[in-house]
Design a protein around this motif. Structure first.
Motif, mmCIF file in Angstrom:
data_model
loop_
_atom_site.group_PDB
_atom_site.id
_atom_site.type_symbol
_atom_site.label_atom_id
_atom_site.label_comp_id
_atom_site.label_asym_id
_atom_site.label_seq_id
_atom_site.Cartn_x
_atom_site.Cartn_y
_atom_site.Cartn_z
ATOM 1 N N PRO A 114 34.291 -16.713 8.374
ATOM 2 C CA PRO A 114 33.592 -15.437 8.185
ATOM 3 C C PRO A 114 33.985 -14.764 6.871
ATOM 4 C CG PRO A 114 34.569 -15.558 10.376
ATOM 5 C CD PRO A 114 35.085 -16.719 9.594
ATOM 6 N N THR A 115 32.993 -14.309 6.155
ATOM 7 C CA THR A 115 33.211 -13.544 4.933
ATOM 8 C C THR A 115 32.464 -12.231 5.088
ATOM 9 O OG1 THR A 115 31.300 -14.593 3.889
ATOM 10 C CG2 THR A 115 33.434 -15.604 3.478
ATOM 11 N N LYS A 116 32.556 -11.388 4.083
ATOM 12 C CA LYS A 116 31.887 -10.101 4.145
ATOM 13 C C LYS A 116 30.378 -10.317 4.289
ATOM 14 C CE LYS A 116 31.450 -5.666 2.077
ATOM 15 N NZ LYS A 116 31.581 -4.750 1.042
ATOM 16 N N GLU A 117 29.778 -9.568 5.212
ATOM 17 C CA GLU A 117 28.344 -9.697 5.453
ATOM 18 C C GLU A 117 27.549 -9.085 4.314
ATOM 19 O OE1 GLU A 117 27.205 -8.112 9.236
ATOM 20 O OE2 GLU A 117 28.458 -9.511 10.341
ATOM 21 N N LYS A 170 24.160 -18.560 8.178
ATOM 22 C CA LYS A 170 23.996 -17.701 9.356
ATOM 23 C C LYS A 170 23.049 -16.550 9.047
ATOM 24 C CE LYS A 170 26.652 -14.245 11.857
ATOM 25 N NZ LYS A 170 27.956 -13.758 12.278
ATOM 26 N N GLU A 171 23.274 -15.845 7.942
ATOM 27 C CA GLU A 171 22.437 -14.702 7.587
ATOM 28 C C GLU A 171 21.004 -15.126 7.284
ATOM 29 O OE1 GLU A 171 26.060 -11.991 5.751
ATOM 30 O OE2 GLU A 171 24.594 -12.857 4.378
ATOM 31 N N ALA A 220 30.469 -17.876 12.467
ATOM 32 C CA ALA A 220 30.611 -18.503 11.149
ATOM 33 C C ALA A 220 31.924 -19.282 11.103
ATOM 34 C CB ALA A 220 30.568 -17.449 10.056
ATOM 35 N N SER A 261 28.108 -21.557 7.735
ATOM 36 C CA SER A 261 28.602 -20.688 6.666
ATOM 37 C C SER A 261 27.996 -19.305 6.889
ATOM 38 C CB SER A 261 28.180 -21.225 5.296
ATOM 39 O OG SER A 261 26.782 -21.088 5.118
ATOM 40 N N GLN A 262 28.626 -18.277 6.333
ATOM 41 C CA GLN A 262 28.109 -16.915 6.461
ATOM 42 C C GLN A 262 26.708 -16.827 5.862
ATOM 43 O OE1 GLN A 262 29.752 -14.453 8.107
ATOM 44 N NE2 GLN A 262 28.035 -13.073 7.833
ATOM 45 N N GLU A 263 26.489 -17.491 4.727
ATOM 46 C CA GLU A 263 25.176 -17.468 4.068
ATOM 47 C C GLU A 263 24.106 -18.108 4.944
ATOM 48 O OE1 GLU A 263 22.895 -19.038 0.033
ATOM 49 O OE2 GLU A 263 25.011 -19.519 0.307
#
Length: 148
Positions: A92-95, A67-68, A89, A63-65
């Motif tokens: 992918p969603t907005k970083e 990953k970050e 991701a 998930s983007q979360e």
């Protein structure tokens, strides 16, 4: 994807950055073990390579979360100056934005600066769990995720 810079001297100390003992495979294993201990979801889906203060993180299907959080957790290790994001991701969603803590910062002050409301500090705290264990335990040089 890209290269994220961090304060090399700040962060969790997994190895002695002064001793010159910089075995790449040993450092990579320590980073992987550190990620496993954080409890970040999907941390087991990434591979980390370390060379000369640069960590390269690869993986797929996160998930983007997650990953970050993984990128921030790796970057917030003393001796890591940059993280090369090679993680894909799943959707992918907005970083998120990223913020480097300065001396005297608090989560409330950061929240006031970013959101215009000091009472939104818990949003930042929650976005950085499990790396943060308390809203009062941040340090200069630490990089935090700042969600929208």
């Amino acid at each position: 994807m890209g290269l994220f810079n961090f304060v090399k001297e700040a962060g969790e100390k997994l190895w002695d950055t002064v001793s010159g003992n910089h075995d790449k495979e040993e450092q990579a294993k320590k980073v992987q073990d550190h990620l496993a201990k954080t409890g970040i979801p999907d941390a087991d889906k990434v591979n980390v390579q370390v060379a000369d203060g640069k960590a390269t993180v690869t993986g797929d299907g996160l998930s983007q979360e997650a990953k970050e959080k993984i990128l921030v957790a790796v970057g917030n290790i003393a001796g890591i100056a940059s993280v090369d994001d090679q993680v894909k991701a799943a959707t992918p969603t907005k970083e998120s934005q990223f913020y480097t803590v300065k001396s005297g910062d608090t989560l409330s002050a950061i929240s006031k600066q970013v959101y215009g409301d000091a009472n939104q500090y818990n949003k930042i705290f929650e976005a950085n769990k499990p790396m943060l264990t308390s809203p009062d335990k941040i340090y200069p040089g630490q990089v935090l995720r700042i969600p929208e």
